[in-house]
Motif scaffolding. Sequence first.
Motif, PDB file in Angstrom:
ATOM      1  N   ASP A  28      69.964  63.011   4.438  1.00  0.00           N
ATOM      2  CA  ASP A  28      70.169  64.491   4.709  1.00  0.00           C
ATOM      3  C   ASP A  28      71.315  65.107   4.663  1.00  0.00           C
ATOM      4  N   ILE A  29      72.448  64.081   5.001  1.00  0.00           N
ATOM      5  CA  ILE A  29      74.049  64.431   4.860  1.00  0.00           C
ATOM      6  C   ILE A  29      74.299  64.378   3.410  1.00  0.00           C
ATOM      7  N   ILE A  30      73.872  63.512   2.462  1.00  0.00           N
ATOM      8  CA  ILE A  30      74.262  63.616   1.047  1.00  0.00           C
ATOM      9  C   ILE A  30      73.788  64.459   0.275  1.00  0.00           C
ATOM     10  N   SER A  31      72.457  65.123   0.672  1.00  0.00           N
ATOM     11  CA  SER A  31      71.594  66.058  -0.381  1.00  0.00           C
ATOM     12  C   SER A  31      72.299  67.058  -0.927  1.00  0.00           C
ATOM     13  N   SER A  32      72.872  67.795   0.343  1.00  0.00           N
ATOM     14  CA  SER A  32      73.590  69.029  -0.401  1.00  0.00           C
ATOM     15  C   SER A  32      75.086  68.841  -0.809  1.00  0.00           C
ATOM     16  N   ARG A  33      75.774  67.867  -0.330  1.00  0.00           N
ATOM     17  CA  ARG A  33      76.902  67.200  -1.208  1.00  0.00           C
ATOM     18  C   ARG A  33      76.632  66.824  -2.514  1.00  0.00           C
ATOM     19  N   PHE A  38      77.435  67.165  -8.612  1.00  0.00           N
ATOM     20  CA  PHE A  38      76.827  67.294  -9.975  1.00  0.00           C
ATOM     21  C   PHE A  38      77.002  68.671 -10.562  1.00  0.00           C
ATOM     22  N   LEU A  39      77.168  69.765  -9.545  1.00  0.00           N
ATOM     23  CA  LEU A  39      77.187  71.054 -10.190  1.00  0.00           C
ATOM     24  C   LEU A  39      78.932  71.121 -10.688  1.00  0.00           C
ATOM     25  N   LEU A  40      79.638  70.501  -9.885  1.00  0.00           N
ATOM     26  CA  LEU A  40      81.038  70.626 -10.260  1.00  0.00           C
ATOM     27  C   LEU A  40      81.118  69.686 -11.734  1.00  0.00           C
ATOM     28  N   ALA A  41      80.769  68.418 -11.470  1.00  0.00           N
ATOM     29  CA  ALA A  41      80.756  67.649 -12.865  1.00  0.00           C
ATOM     30  C   ALA A  41      79.999  68.410 -13.881  1.00  0.00           C
ATOM     31  N   SER A  42      78.911  68.819 -13.902  1.00  0.00           N
ATOM     32  CA  SER A  42      78.110  69.407 -15.085  1.00  0.00           C
ATOM     33  C   SER A  42      78.958  70.686 -15.619  1.00  0.00           C
ATOM     34  N   ALA A 187      80.974  59.458 -17.141  1.00  0.00           N
ATOM     35  CA  ALA A 187      80.857  58.402 -16.067  1.00  0.00           C
ATOM     36  C   ALA A 187      82.094  58.572 -15.092  1.00  0.00           C
ATOM     37  N   TYR A 188      82.978  58.549 -15.637  1.00  0.00           N
ATOM     38  CA  TYR A 188      84.375  58.460 -14.938  1.00  0.00           C
ATOM     39  C   TYR A 188      84.477  59.826 -14.067  1.00  0.00           C
ATOM     40  N   LEU A 189      83.938  60.988 -14.928  1.00  0.00           N
ATOM     41  CA  LEU A 189      83.825  62.230 -14.063  1.00  0.00           C
ATOM     42  C   LEU A 189      83.203  62.067 -12.857  1.00  0.00           C
ATOM     43  N   VAL A 190      81.958  61.550 -12.675  1.00  0.00           N
ATOM     44  CA  VAL A 190      81.269  61.654 -11.762  1.00  0.00           C
ATOM     45  C   VAL A 190      81.925  60.664 -10.461  1.00  0.00           C
ATOM     46  N   VAL A 191      82.662  59.525 -10.990  1.00  0.00           N
ATOM     47  CA  VAL A 191      83.324  58.806 -10.082  1.00  0.00           C
ATOM     48  C   VAL A 191      84.668  59.437  -9.810  1.00  0.00           C
ATOM     49  N   GLY A 192      85.245  59.931 -10.698  1.00  0.00           N
ATOM     50  CA  GLY A 192      86.638  60.637 -10.453  1.00  0.00           C
ATOM     51  C   GLY A 192      86.647  61.774  -9.483  1.00  0.00           C
ATOM     52  N   VAL A 193      85.412  62.129  -9.016  1.00  0.00           N
ATOM     53  CA  VAL A 193      85.745  63.465  -8.300  1.00  0.00           C
ATOM     54  C   VAL A 193      85.834  63.250  -6.986  1.00  0.00           C
ATOM     55  N   VAL A 194      86.236  62.029  -6.620  1.00  0.00           N
ATOM     56  CA  VAL A 194      86.517  61.522  -5.276  1.00  0.00           C
ATOM     57  C   VAL A 194      88.212  62.322  -5.045  1.00  0.00           C
ATOM     58  N   VAL A 195      89.182  62.046  -5.826  1.00  0.00           N
ATOM     59  CA  VAL A 195      90.413  62.359  -5.747  1.00  0.00           C
ATOM     60  C   VAL A 195      90.366  63.986  -5.719  1.00  0.00           C
ATOM     61  N   VAL A 196      89.729  64.623  -6.722  1.00  0.00           N
ATOM     62  CA  VAL A 196      89.745  65.889  -6.680  1.00  0.00           C
ATOM     63  C   VAL A 196      89.142  66.695  -5.627  1.00  0.00           C
ATOM     64  N   GLU A 197      87.942  66.176  -5.271  1.00  0.00           N
ATOM     65  CA  GLU A 197      87.360  66.750  -3.962  1.00  0.00           C
ATOM     66  C   GLU A 197      88.206  66.366  -2.878  1.00  0.00           C
ATOM     67  N   THR A 198      88.936  65.317  -2.589  1.00  0.00           N
ATOM     68  CA  THR A 198      89.789  65.134  -1.809  1.00  0.00           C
ATOM     69  C   THR A 198      90.971  66.199  -1.431  1.00  0.00           C
ATOM     70  N   PHE A 200      91.389  69.390  -3.082  1.00  0.00           N
ATOM     71  CA  PHE A 200      90.831  70.678  -2.827  1.00  0.00           C
ATOM     72  C   PHE A 200      90.045  70.809  -1.628  1.00  0.00           C
ATOM     73  N   VAL A 201      89.464  69.597  -0.839  1.00  0.00           N
ATOM     74  CA  VAL A 201      88.754  69.756   0.280  1.00  0.00           C
ATOM     75  C   VAL A 201      87.501  70.419  -0.429  1.00  0.00           C
ATOM     76  N   TYR A 202      86.737  70.125  -1.531  1.00  0.00           N
ATOM     77  CA  TYR A 202      85.530  70.554  -2.197  1.00  0.00           C
ATOM     78  C   TYR A 202      84.158  69.581  -1.268  1.00  0.00           C
ATOM     79  N   PRO A 203      83.238  70.197  -0.885  1.00  0.00           N
ATOM     80  CA  PRO A 203      82.394  69.649   0.110  1.00  0.00           C
ATOM     81  C   PRO A 203      81.293  68.667  -1.003  1.00  0.00           C
ATOM     82  N   GLY A 204      81.712  67.727  -1.593  1.00  0.00           N
ATOM     83  CA  GLY A 204      80.807  66.995  -2.519  1.00  0.00           C
ATOM     84  C   GLY A 204      80.752  65.340  -1.958  1.00  0.00           C
ATOM     85  N   ILE A 205      80.221  64.780  -2.867  1.00  0.00           N
ATOM     86  CA  ILE A 205      79.857  63.479  -2.387  1.00  0.00           C
ATOM     87  C   ILE A 205      81.361  62.539  -2.180  1.00  0.00           C
TER      88      ILE A 205
END
Length: 254
Positions: A28-33, A38-42, A187-198, A200-205
């Motif tokens: 339930d926690i990660i579903s919306s995140r 995936f929207l950001l990566a897409s 693939a790097y884009l999906v994994v590399g969003v950790v830095v960018v989301e942190t 910009f405080v983007y509510p992603g995985i």
Amino acid sequence: FKWVGGILHGDLGESLSSSPGAPRFVADIISSRLRNTFLLASVTALIAVPLSIVLGVLCALYRGTAFDRVVNGISLTTISIPEFLIAYILLIFVAVRLRWLPTLSNVKDGMDVADWVWRMTLPVLVLTIGIIAHMMRMTRSAIIGVLSSPYIHMAKCKGASPARVILRHALPNAWAPIANVVAVNLAYLVVGVVVVETVFVYPGIGQTMVDAVRTRDLPLVQACALIFASAYILLNLVADIIAISTNPKLLHPR
């Protein structure tokens, strides 16, 4: 083994940050995140992939010109700069000083599309800058390598224009390495969003995983790591399938 068995039934466990009377399930926690990530990566992929292929084709078409040197110089610069540094530079100039875009990308459900796009612009821009250089340079190298083939010389002898030679003859035969580098960068884009989301405080995985590490929420960390690993393996598998299907030597070895 209990955790792995639960995954097969869609049960990722219970978050350790749950209160005794109100359990919070990891799914339930990660579903919306996960949807936000995936929207950001897409959106980034829809912008970066066509743009990188077009730039690579143009650099191969005008090889050695000022345009080729400028694009290659910019791509080498962006490869050399860490992603988080690009994010902070854009934050300082675009968001803080010029005030064109918000510093935080705190999107949430219920926002209209315009506001959502406005808050996602800066993270998308950072991710695009981070991955476009690799794909562009591989596209350029693959096409230049194909241009030395005998059938390319035959097409030139028949009077085909440079654009037709590249688009009709060179590009279809260079899809295998291009598809590989595109899939690896996605693939790097999906994994590399950790830095960018942190940043910009983007509510992603990615932001969820950082928060889970900070609070030592092991089940949530495991679920995020599983998602990242699965996406990386799946995209690399897609790259291999595309490489085989676009290469007659691999598709028909005899």
